[in-house]
Design a protein around this motif. Structure first.
Motif, PDB file in Angstrom:
ATOM      1  N   ALA A  71      -6.401 -25.232  21.920  1.00 57.54           N
ATOM      2  CA  ALA A  71      -5.708 -24.163  21.192  1.00 57.54           C
ATOM      3  C   ALA A  71      -5.317 -23.030  22.136  1.00 57.54           C
ATOM      4  N   ALA A  72      -6.215 -22.661  23.048  1.00 53.94           N
ATOM      5  CA  ALA A  72      -5.910 -21.585  24.010  1.00 53.94           C
ATOM      6  C   ALA A  72      -4.775 -22.009  24.938  1.00 53.94           C
ATOM      7  N   ARG A  73      -4.782 -23.278  25.346  1.00 50.65           N
ATOM      8  CA  ARG A  73      -3.700 -23.781  26.206  1.00 50.65           C
ATOM      9  C   ARG A  73      -2.367 -23.716  25.465  1.00 50.65           C
ATOM     10  N   ASN A  74      -2.368 -24.090  24.183  1.00 51.47           N
ATOM     11  CA  ASN A  74      -1.142 -24.017  23.385  1.00 51.47           C
ATOM     12  C   ASN A  74      -0.678 -22.571  23.244  1.00 51.47           C
ATOM     13  N   ALA A  79       3.062 -18.289  24.775  1.00 50.06           N
ATOM     14  CA  ALA A  79       3.287 -16.957  25.356  1.00 50.06           C
ATOM     15  C   ALA A  79       4.256 -17.047  26.532  1.00 50.06           C
ATOM     16  N   ARG A  80       4.109 -18.100  27.355  1.00 42.00           N
ATOM     17  CA  ARG A  80       5.047 -18.265  28.482  1.00 42.00           C
ATOM     18  C   ARG A  80       6.475 -18.482  27.979  1.00 42.00           C
ATOM     19  N   MET A  86      12.203 -13.682  26.181  1.00 43.31           N
ATOM     20  CA  MET A  86      12.448 -12.247  26.287  1.00 43.31           C
ATOM     21  C   MET A  86      13.276 -11.916  27.537  1.00 43.31           C
ATOM     22  N   GLN A  87      12.981 -12.597  28.637  1.00 41.48           N
ATOM     23  CA  GLN A  87      13.763 -12.378  29.856  1.00 41.48           C
ATOM     24  C   GLN A  87      15.218 -12.784  29.634  1.00 41.48           C
ATOM     25  N   SER A  88      15.421 -13.915  28.979  1.00 39.11           N
ATOM     26  CA  SER A  88      16.788 -14.376  28.698  1.00 39.11           C
ATOM     27  C   SER A  88      17.503 -13.394  27.788  1.00 39.11           C
ATOM     28  N   LEU A  89      16.806 -12.907  26.765  1.00 41.21           N
ATOM     29  CA  LEU A  89      17.419 -11.926  25.866  1.00 41.21           C
ATOM     30  C   LEU A  89      17.756 -10.638  26.607  1.00 41.21           C
TER      31      LEU A  89
END
Length: 135
Positions: A71-74, A79-80, A86-89
């Motif tokens: 679950a933490a990996r997902n 988040a990545r 967000m960078q693309s936006l």
């Protein structure tokens, strides 16, 4: 007095009693040994069951941790992806802002024509502010 046969019978009887007592003593010792071995077996069985329960609990904890890890990996992957989005936006917004600026420059009304400044002659009179059309 006792005759030889009676003495022999007494000795034989005493030996028989002694032998029976010795056998009884050996039987009691064997029974004690068996009881102690049974107690050790029960104690070891109890320890084995406790160890098995601990192992089962550890196995369950390991499964739970594995699930939490997945679950933490997902969450980290999500988040990545959000950061990338967000960078693309941000890049799209910067491009749109630049495009708005360019459109505003194209659509903006042309600048007002420059007014020709009036001239003063050598005598200090302002000239060139009127045009004589009656010639």
């Amino acid at each position: 007095m006792l005759d030889e046969v009676e003495v022999s019978e007494m000795i034989a009887g005493a030996q028989g009693a002694s032998s029976a007592a010795w056998g009884q003593l050996q039987m009691q010792q064997a029974q004690r040994n068996a009881d102690q071995a049974e107690q050790r077996a029960r104690a070891l069985q109890s320890q084995a069951q406790a160890a098995q329960q601990e192992a089962d609990q550890a196995q369950n904890n390991a499964r739970e941790l594995q699930g939490s890890s997945s679950a933490a990996r997902n969450d980290a992957d999500s988040a990545r992806r959000n950061v990338t989005t967000m960078q693309s936006l941000g890049q799209v917004n910067a491009g749109l802002s630049e495009l708005r600026t360019q459109i505003a420059e194209v659509v903006a009304p042309p600048p007002a024509p420059a007014v020709t400044p009036a001239f003063t002659n050598a005598e200090g009179q302002v000239t060139g502010t009127r045009i004589n059309v009656t010639a």
